[in-house]
Write an enzyme that holds these catalytic residues in place. Structure first.
Site, PDB file in Angstrom:
ATOM      1  N   CYS A  68       8.103 -12.735  -3.895  1.00  0.00           N
ATOM      2  CA  CYS A  68       6.986 -13.182  -3.172  1.00  0.00           C
ATOM      3  C   CYS A  68       6.082 -14.045  -4.059  1.00  0.00           C
ATOM      4  O   CYS A  68       5.747 -14.073  -5.175  1.00  0.00           O
ATOM      5  CB  CYS A  68       5.999 -12.113  -2.622  1.00  0.00           C
ATOM      6  SG  CYS A  68       4.404 -12.433  -1.869  1.00  0.00           S
ATOM      7  N   CYS A  72      -0.660 -11.288  -6.466  1.00  0.00           N
ATOM      8  CA  CYS A  72      -1.584 -10.008  -6.333  1.00  0.00           C
ATOM      9  C   CYS A  72      -1.330  -9.156  -7.476  1.00  0.00           C
ATOM     10  O   CYS A  72      -0.201  -8.971  -7.807  1.00  0.00           O
ATOM     11  CB  CYS A  72      -1.067  -9.299  -5.100  1.00  0.00           C
ATOM     12  SG  CYS A  72      -1.035 -10.343  -3.612  1.00  0.00           S
ATOM     13  N   CYS A  75       0.893  -5.911  -7.393  1.00  0.00           N
ATOM     14  CA  CYS A  75       2.086  -5.958  -7.046  1.00  0.00           C
ATOM     15  C   CYS A  75       3.426  -5.922  -7.331  1.00  0.00           C
ATOM     16  O   CYS A  75       3.441  -7.277  -8.260  1.00  0.00           O
ATOM     17  CB  CYS A  75       2.104  -6.954  -5.428  1.00  0.00           C
ATOM     18  SG  CYS A  75       3.335  -6.671  -4.504  1.00  0.00           S
ATOM     19  N   CYS A 112       7.001   1.463   9.865  1.00  0.00           N
ATOM     20  CA  CYS A 112       6.180   0.229   9.430  1.00  0.00           C
ATOM     21  C   CYS A 112       7.110  -0.571   8.563  1.00  0.00           C
ATOM     22  O   CYS A 112       7.781   0.058   7.657  1.00  0.00           O
ATOM     23  CB  CYS A 112       4.929   0.715   8.393  1.00  0.00           C
ATOM     24  SG  CYS A 112       3.819   1.965   9.115  1.00  0.00           S
ATOM     25  N   CYS A 143       4.779  -0.825  13.465  1.00  0.00           N
ATOM     26  CA  CYS A 143       3.686  -1.219  12.642  1.00  0.00           C
ATOM     27  C   CYS A 143       4.388  -2.340  11.842  1.00  0.00           C
ATOM     28  O   CYS A 143       5.600  -2.275  11.218  1.00  0.00           O
ATOM     29  CB  CYS A 143       2.857  -0.354  11.591  1.00  0.00           C
ATOM     30  SG  CYS A 143       1.823  -0.970  10.691  1.00  0.00           S
ATOM     31  N   CYS A 203      -4.349  -2.180  11.294  1.00  0.00           N
ATOM     32  CA  CYS A 203      -4.493  -1.185  10.094  1.00  0.00           C
ATOM     33  C   CYS A 203      -5.030  -2.061   9.037  1.00  0.00           C
ATOM     34  O   CYS A 203      -4.251  -3.011   8.431  1.00  0.00           O
ATOM     35  CB  CYS A 203      -3.014  -0.831   9.937  1.00  0.00           C
ATOM     36  SG  CYS A 203      -2.633   0.179   8.468  1.00  0.00           S
ATOM     37  N   ARG A 275      -5.656   6.844   6.277  1.00  0.00           N
ATOM     38  CA  ARG A 275      -4.445   7.155   5.781  1.00  0.00           C
ATOM     39  C   ARG A 275      -4.239   7.117   4.132  1.00  0.00           C
ATOM     40  O   ARG A 275      -4.844   6.548   3.411  1.00  0.00           O
ATOM     41  CB  ARG A 275      -3.596   5.846   5.885  1.00  0.00           C
ATOM     42  CG  ARG A 275      -1.690   5.827   5.786  1.00  0.00           C
ATOM     43  CD  ARG A 275      -1.503   4.639   6.366  1.00  0.00           C
ATOM     44  NE  ARG A 275      -1.652   4.422   7.663  1.00  0.00           N
ATOM     45  CZ  ARG A 275      -0.656   4.661   8.659  1.00  0.00           C
ATOM     46  NH1 ARG A 275       0.436   5.371   8.244  1.00  0.00           N
ATOM     47  NH2 ARG A 275      -1.041   4.585   9.748  1.00  0.00           N
TER      48      ARG A 275
HETATM   49  N1  SAM Z   1       2.887  -9.213   1.592  1.00  0.00           N
HETATM   50  C1  SAM Z   1       1.985  -8.665   2.665  1.00  0.00           C
HETATM   51  C2  SAM Z   1       0.682  -8.431   2.536  1.00  0.00           C
HETATM   52  O1  SAM Z   1       0.389  -8.567   1.051  1.00  0.00           O
HETATM   53  O2  SAM Z   1      -0.157  -8.477   3.022  1.00  0.00           O
HETATM   54  C3  SAM Z   1       2.786  -7.340   3.214  1.00  0.00           C
HETATM   55  C4  SAM Z   1       3.126  -6.070   2.044  1.00  0.00           C
HETATM   56  S1  SAM Z   1       2.073  -6.008   0.768  1.00  0.00           S
HETATM   57  C5  SAM Z   1       3.119  -5.068  -0.436  1.00  0.00           C
HETATM   58  C6  SAM Z   1       1.168  -4.531   1.526  1.00  0.00           C
HETATM   59  C7  SAM Z   1      -0.082  -3.694   0.999  1.00  0.00           C
HETATM   60  O3  SAM Z   1       0.601  -2.913  -0.111  1.00  0.00           O
HETATM   61  C8  SAM Z   1      -1.047  -4.562   0.021  1.00  0.00           C
HETATM   62  O4  SAM Z   1      -2.075  -5.246   0.531  1.00  0.00           O
HETATM   63  C9  SAM Z   1      -1.498  -3.653  -0.867  1.00  0.00           C
HETATM   64  O5  SAM Z   1      -2.529  -2.962  -0.411  1.00  0.00           O
HETATM   65  C10 SAM Z   1      -0.395  -2.547  -1.185  1.00  0.00           C
HETATM   66  N2  SAM Z   1       0.166  -2.582  -2.511  1.00  0.00           N
HETATM   67  C11 SAM Z   1       1.028  -3.188  -3.045  1.00  0.00           C
HETATM   68  N3  SAM Z   1       1.349  -2.834  -4.127  1.00  0.00           N
HETATM   69  C12 SAM Z   1       0.705  -1.774  -4.525  1.00  0.00           C
HETATM   70  C13 SAM Z   1       0.569  -1.001  -5.444  1.00  0.00           C
HETATM   71  N4  SAM Z   1       1.106  -1.091  -6.874  1.00  0.00           N
HETATM   72  N5  SAM Z   1      -0.178  -0.021  -5.529  1.00  0.00           N
HETATM   73  C14 SAM Z   1      -0.853   0.394  -4.281  1.00  0.00           C
HETATM   74  N6  SAM Z   1      -0.860  -0.379  -3.232  1.00  0.00           N
HETATM   75  C15 SAM Z   1      -0.150  -1.324  -3.437  1.00  0.00           C
HETATM   76 FE1  SF4 Z   2       3.221 -10.709  -1.822  1.00  0.00          FE
HETATM   77 FE2  SF4 Z   2       2.844  -8.306  -3.101  1.00  0.00          FE
HETATM   78 FE3  SF4 Z   2       0.981  -9.719  -2.502  1.00  0.00          FE
HETATM   79 FE4  SF4 Z   2       1.939  -8.756  -0.353  1.00  0.00          FE
HETATM   80  S1  SF4 Z   2       0.935  -7.776  -1.990  1.00  0.00           S
HETATM   81  S2  SF4 Z   2       1.482 -11.047  -0.711  1.00  0.00           S
HETATM   82  S3  SF4 Z   2       4.378  -8.665  -1.177  1.00  0.00           S
HETATM   83  S4  SF4 Z   2       2.577  -9.981  -3.890  1.00  0.00           S
END
Ligand code: SAM
Ligand code: SF4
Ligand code: DTB
Length: 340
Positions: A68, A72, A75, A112, A143, A203, A275
């Site tokens: 990606c 974030c 992530c 989802c 979802c 959501c 959730r």
């Molecule tokens: N890329 C898209 C986005 O960011 O909206 C969808 C997938 S992203 C992985 C979905 C959500 O997963 C993020 O908004 C975050 O809240 C959650 N998430 C990702 N990594 C996480 C982690 N290490 N611990 C808890 N929640 C996490």
């Molecule tokens: Fe990309 Fe992870 Fe951020 Fe979603 S949460 S935009 S998958 S880096």
């Protein structure tokens, strides 16, 4: 003691009766309540709106993993973090359908699909649309969480039969820039508006345990509660710390503070599905039970979230059995959302 705990509780009730808007101060006052007062109030709210022993079960699948472009801090799928999560191709529709069928057989009612994108390209969206149609045809709720949507994309997903779109605000507005720099929280709000306007259920929740203060947790909850209308589904994630991400090594959150966050979400968004999301793998069962008491009524079910672990389905069934909890019927949750 000058201020008795029950006075503090009365004050929160009285303030809210005068003005239904949840200011940060009001949510912060909830967080400050004695634990028993807070979860009693949350449980009472929960009971007024839901069967307190029914839990909705959703299974997650990463349909496009890793690589990606976003940054974030939490992530494991960000390309710039070296976490061992590889950039994989998008799954084929058949593979997704097989996973959904298996999830349905295990008892999940919602499926989802997540993608590690900043947002979907039109060609990719078309394959997601085929996935949504295929999963829907199994009689499951659908979802998707695909990142930011451009004008018209939410409407295409709605036409395909998408029931929910997950897009989290993640943390307090004042803390967001510390966690993500490649987009703003306003970008998130724009996508949420697109989703709402297309008639897809929202959501939207966040992550705690990222080093934010209690006030910031209150600000996140207030921001969610003040969305008009508030989301139908509110995932509260406890940070899953993954080696190689900037937030790996953060001080872990007091588990009671996690329960408090669930309770505050329940009180401020009484009819939402709250959730109990990421972080259950590391969470003691007693804390999970407190979360259910405090108003959590939905979990991710199946041994994997997107890239990290989740309790085995069998283990969750056993836990639910020990607590006298049972799965919520799929249509019941959507009906609940539509009746609001
Ligand atoms: N890329 C898209 C986005 O960011 O909206 C969808 C997938 S992203 C992985 C979905 C959500 O997963 C993020 O908004 C975050 O809240 C959650 N998430 C990702 N990594 C996480 C982690 N290490 N611990 C808890 N929640 C996490
Ligand atoms: Fe990309 Fe992870 Fe951020 Fe979603 S949460 S935009 S998958 S880096
Ligand atoms: C949400 O709020 N939590 C889920 C779901 N929405 C998509 C994702 C949790 C991801 C945890 C880290 C991982 O497994 O990669």
């Amino acid at each position: 003691m000058d201020t008795l705990p029950h006075n503090a509780q009365d004050r929160v009730y009285a303030d809210n009766a005068a003005d239904p808007r949840w200011t940060v101060a009001r949510v912060a006052a909830l967080f400050e309540l004695p634990f028993n007062d807070l979860i009693h109030r949350a449980h009472t709210t929960h009971r007024a709106h839901f069967d307190p022993n029914a839990v909705q079960l959703s299974t997650l699948l990463s349909v496009k993993t890793g690589g990606c472009p976003e940054d974030c801090g939490y992530c494991p799928q960000a390309a710039r973090h070296h976490t061992g999560v590889d950039n994989e191709d998008m799954l084929a529709v058949d593979a997704v359908l097989a996973a959904a069928r298996a999830a349905k057989e295990r008892g999940a009612t919602r499926f989802c699909m997540g993608a590690a994108w900043r947002g979907p390209k039109q060609r990719d969206l078309e394959r997601v649309i085929d996935m949504v149609k295929a999963v829907r045809a199994l009689g499951m709720e659908t979802c998707a969480t695909l990142g930011m949507l451009k004008a018209g994309q939410a409407a295409q997903l709605k036409t395909a039969g998408l029931d929910y779109y997950n897009h989290n605000l993640d943390t307090a507005p004042e803390f967001y820039g510390e966690i993500v720099s490649t987009r703003t929280q306003d970008d998130r709000l724009d996508t949420l508006e697109e989703v709402r306007a297309a008639g897809i259920h929202v959501c939207c929740g966040g992550i705690v345990g990222m080093g934010e203060s209690r006030r910031m947790r209150a600000a996140l909850v207030a921001q969610l509660a003040n969305l008009d209308p508030y989301p139908e589904s509110v995932p509260i994630n406890n940070l899953v710390q993954v080696e190689g991400t900037p937030l790996h090594g953060s001080a872990s959150l007091d588990p009671f503070e996690f329960v408090r966050t669930i309770a505050c979400a329940r009180i401020t968004m009484p009819k939402a599905m709250v959730r109990l999301s990421a972080g259950r793998h590391e969470m003691p069962e007693g804390i999970q039970a407190l979360c259910f008491f405090a108003g959590a009524n939905s979990i991710f079910y199946g041994d994997k979230l997107l890239t990290t672990g989740n309790p085995e389905a069998e283990h969750d069934r056993a836990l639910m059995g020990r607590l006298g909890l049972y799965p919520m019927a799929g249509e019941a949750t959507t009906r609940e959302a539509e009746d609001r």
